[in-house]
Design an enzyme around this catalytic site. Sequence first.
Site, PDB file in Angstrom:
ATOM      1  N   GLY A 197      18.807 -37.831 -11.734  1.00 34.30           N
ATOM      2  CA  GLY A 197      18.216 -39.162 -11.864  1.00 34.30           C
ATOM      3  C   GLY A 197      18.353 -39.762 -13.250  1.00 34.30           C
ATOM      4  N   GLU A 250      12.138 -31.028  -8.668  1.00 34.85           N
ATOM      5  CA  GLU A 250      10.934 -31.872  -8.635  1.00 34.85           C
ATOM      6  C   GLU A 250       9.771 -31.115  -8.012  1.00 34.85           C
ATOM      7  OE1 GLU A 250      12.842 -35.169  -6.727  1.00 34.85           O
ATOM      8  OE2 GLU A 250      13.988 -35.516  -8.559  1.00 34.85           O
ATOM      9  N   ASN A 304      19.773 -36.758  -0.526  1.00 38.06           N
ATOM     10  CA  ASN A 304      18.349 -36.435  -0.633  1.00 38.06           C
ATOM     11  C   ASN A 304      17.631 -37.736  -0.985  1.00 38.06           C
ATOM     12  OD1 ASN A 304      15.817 -35.556  -1.336  1.00 38.06           O
ATOM     13  ND2 ASN A 304      16.459 -34.468  -3.187  1.00 38.06           N
ATOM     14  N   TRP A 305      16.950 -38.304   0.009  1.00 33.30           N
ATOM     15  CA  TRP A 305      16.312 -39.606  -0.213  1.00 33.30           C
ATOM     16  C   TRP A 305      15.023 -39.514  -1.026  1.00 33.30           C
ATOM     17  CZ3 TRP A 305      16.734 -42.301   5.272  1.00 33.30           C
ATOM     18  CH2 TRP A 305      18.046 -42.750   5.443  1.00 33.30           C
ATOM     19  N   LYS A 306      14.487 -38.306  -1.184  1.00 36.80           N
ATOM     20  CA  LYS A 306      13.210 -38.137  -1.899  1.00 36.80           C
ATOM     21  C   LYS A 306      12.156 -39.059  -1.277  1.00 36.80           C
ATOM     22  CE  LYS A 306      15.942 -36.807  -5.843  1.00 36.80           C
ATOM     23  NZ  LYS A 306      16.137 -36.711  -7.271  1.00 36.80           N
ATOM     24  N   HIS A 311      13.835 -27.523  -4.962  1.00 41.20           N
ATOM     25  CA  HIS A 311      14.259 -28.668  -5.776  1.00 41.20           C
ATOM     26  C   HIS A 311      13.442 -28.711  -7.071  1.00 41.20           C
ATOM     27  CE1 HIS A 311      15.061 -32.727  -7.107  1.00 41.20           C
ATOM     28  NE2 HIS A 311      16.136 -32.687  -6.346  1.00 41.20           N
ATOM     29  N   GLY A 313      21.090 -37.874  -4.883  1.00 40.51           N
ATOM     30  CA  GLY A 313      19.813 -38.584  -4.814  1.00 40.51           C
ATOM     31  C   GLY A 313      20.027 -40.086  -4.849  1.00 40.51           C
ATOM     32  N   GLY A 314      19.970 -40.661  -6.052  1.00 41.50           N
ATOM     33  CA  GLY A 314      20.055 -42.112  -6.226  1.00 41.50           C
ATOM     34  C   GLY A 314      21.182 -42.783  -5.446  1.00 41.50           C
TER      35      GLY A 314
END
Length: 253
Positions: free
Chosen positions: A173, A99, A9-11, A97, A234-235
């Site tokens: 994160g 966020e 998930n690159w956000k 998600h 993510g990261g």
Amino acid sequence: MRKIIIAGNWKMNMLFTEVEDFLFELSDNLEEKNLNSVEVVICPPSVYLELSSDIADDSKFFIGAQNVNDNSNGAYTGEISAAMLDSMDIPYCIIGHSERRKYYAESDEVINAKLKKLHENEIVPIFCIGETLTQREQNITKDIILSQLNGGLKDVKIEDNVIIAYEPVWAIGTGKTATPAQAQEIHALIREWLEENYSKDVSGNTPILYGGSMNPENVKELLIQPDIDGGLIGGAALDVSKFSSMVATAVEL
Ligand code: PGA
């Protein structure tokens, strides 16, 4: 037998040329891999869906969107519909998600509506749930998970395909990963809920991913847990070497 799913998930990260560089390199890294038991998914920002999809067409990975609107179409400036994703043959889409729940006040109800729109368009939702640190400290993790499952999956035919991602908010994160035992406990709870509310088959066939500071160092100990079927990353998914090494670990299991 459930496949292992390694999803990035690159956000809101990556610029155009970085996307190209990453995906071509990932493509090269996957070329010689036997991916019969592993599915690799990249979820780029929506402006890169077309580019990413084109590269994925000649490669062994798949593309997912990061969000979708809960309406079919109409005057919703800036939004993207499930039918649009389907018209571009995007197979997966993240919803729920933390966020989006936090910054865009998305309720279980909205997430449920999004999930149904995805199903109408035969797109597989990657449905995220997870408790905050306060909720964990208050000892209400299980209640939160069950209420997010009940709300997000209300009247959903899960046989149509749903991927569930357990992402403890305090681990996203933060570099703080849930221990394999903590993650396994919640994954087992989700699987039990699926059996009670659907069937043994649905429970056995539904992939449940873990998300929250997953990285090349901890991926193996998480993936070997009986109810952890992959990761939403993510990261560590912004670095092609790290992401590829996590895929390589999954392939070796
Ligand atoms: P993280 O993010 O791997 O950076 O913790 C995971 C996610 O939000 O899906």
